[in-house]
Enzyme design. Sequence first.
Site, PDB file in Angstrom:
ATOM      1  N   ARG A   1      50.099  74.265  16.741  1.00 49.64           N
ATOM      2  CA  ARG A   1      50.020  75.695  16.451  1.00 49.64           C
ATOM      3  C   ARG A   1      49.423  75.836  15.062  1.00 49.64           C
ATOM      4  O   ARG A   1      50.059  75.515  14.059  1.00 49.64           O
ATOM      5  CB  ARG A   1      51.415  76.338  16.518  1.00 49.64           C
ATOM      6  CG  ARG A   1      51.400  77.844  16.365  1.00 49.64           C
ATOM      7  CD  ARG A   1      52.768  78.424  16.734  1.00 49.64           C
ATOM      8  NE  ARG A   1      52.676  79.870  16.785  1.00 49.64           N
ATOM      9  CZ  ARG A   1      53.094  80.685  15.806  1.00 49.64           C
ATOM     10  NH1 ARG A   1      53.642  80.178  14.719  1.00 49.64           N
ATOM     11  NH2 ARG A   1      52.981  81.987  15.929  1.00 49.64           N
TER      12      ARG A   1
ATOM     13  N   ASP B   1      58.326  74.787  14.462  1.00 47.63           N
ATOM     14  CA  ASP B   1      57.708  75.584  13.410  1.00 47.63           C
ATOM     15  C   ASP B   1      57.611  74.738  12.141  1.00 47.63           C
ATOM     16  O   ASP B   1      58.428  73.850  11.915  1.00 47.63           O
ATOM     17  CB  ASP B   1      58.550  76.830  13.146  1.00 47.63           C
ATOM     18  CG  ASP B   1      57.759  77.973  12.554  1.00 47.63           C
ATOM     19  OD1 ASP B   1      56.575  77.752  12.227  1.00 47.63           O
ATOM     20  OD2 ASP B   1      58.317  79.077  12.419  1.00 47.63           O
TER      21      ASP B   1
ATOM     22  N   LYS C   1      63.045  75.931  14.410  1.00 46.45           N
ATOM     23  CA  LYS C   1      62.937  75.480  13.023  1.00 46.45           C
ATOM     24  C   LYS C   1      63.914  74.319  12.839  1.00 46.45           C
ATOM     25  O   LYS C   1      65.102  74.436  13.182  1.00 46.45           O
ATOM     26  CB  LYS C   1      63.270  76.609  12.047  1.00 46.45           C
ATOM     27  CG  LYS C   1      62.122  77.567  11.773  1.00 46.45           C
ATOM     28  CD  LYS C   1      62.505  78.533  10.665  1.00 46.45           C
ATOM     29  CE  LYS C   1      61.288  79.330  10.188  1.00 46.45           C
ATOM     30  NZ  LYS C   1      60.739  80.174  11.235  1.00 46.45           N
TER      31      LYS C   1
END
Length: 315
Positions: free
Chosen positions: A184, A135, A101
Amino acid sequence: MNGPVLRAPVLWLTERPWFRRVATEGSLGRRVARRFVAGETLQDALEAARSLDSRGIATMLDHLGENVASREQASAAADQYVLALKRMQEDDRLDCNISVKLTQLGLDVSYEICLENSERILEVAAERGTLVMIDMESHEYVDRTLLAHRELKARYPRIGVALQSALYRSRRDVFDLPEGSTIRLVKGSYLEPPDVAFSVRADVDRAWARLFATLVARGHTVHVATHDPRLIEGSRRAVVRGGLSWDRVEFQMLYGIRRDLQVHLARDRYPVRVYVPYGREWYPYLTRRMAERPANIWFFASQLLRSGRLRTRGP
């Protein structure tokens, strides 16, 4: 009522100080969290990865934490990922990537510090050829996250980023990705305002399916990150129908969720990877899992009631 309808009240509940206190004090909360989190240490995560590997399931490690407030905290988080990568290098048989992150690496402190820490991680990852996935966080961070992905990918090809189908903007962002990106594709776990995100599950699902089709058509590699059997089957059929290589598509699921489906797909020799979170900062991750699927909070509450703790605590 479905997940999106209940997400706001669930997140409201998990943000109450008394609920967090009950969840995090003592051993009960940790026991419940272990359903979704491998443990608090890197060793816990690696043991979980090896167990999944024995069943033909690859993994992606995520050292939990976000929104650090200082250069020192960001550097310490990067150190944890460097350590994980070095431990992974000791076991060449393990098919294991990492997820980061950017707010954990200092994005709230400064963009430059975040890039500096990201590059340090990517340098070590490149030694093993390990894929590093970024992410995607709440909508306020999307522009900076996509910019960082673009800048870093120009120097480190083994990097990817998540896109959230819940956000309206993703239907435009998909056309601005660098050539040959690794994406993703998730639905999104953050509580977003209605002016930036869909609030109805069917709309989120339709947006997910459209994004998958667009990504594949544009030549990107797609990580099918969902537990929804309909979306999984739809993407599987699209790959077969389009004669696509499974090198460009893999199924990804979260640790502790739909284990039966994970094993079923792996037994059928489809590429499956499980997202394995670990670390002491597990509470924010746990609350998002609760909000995504209300059954998770009923499970949590039942454990608390069984222990008698909710009978003695109040708001």
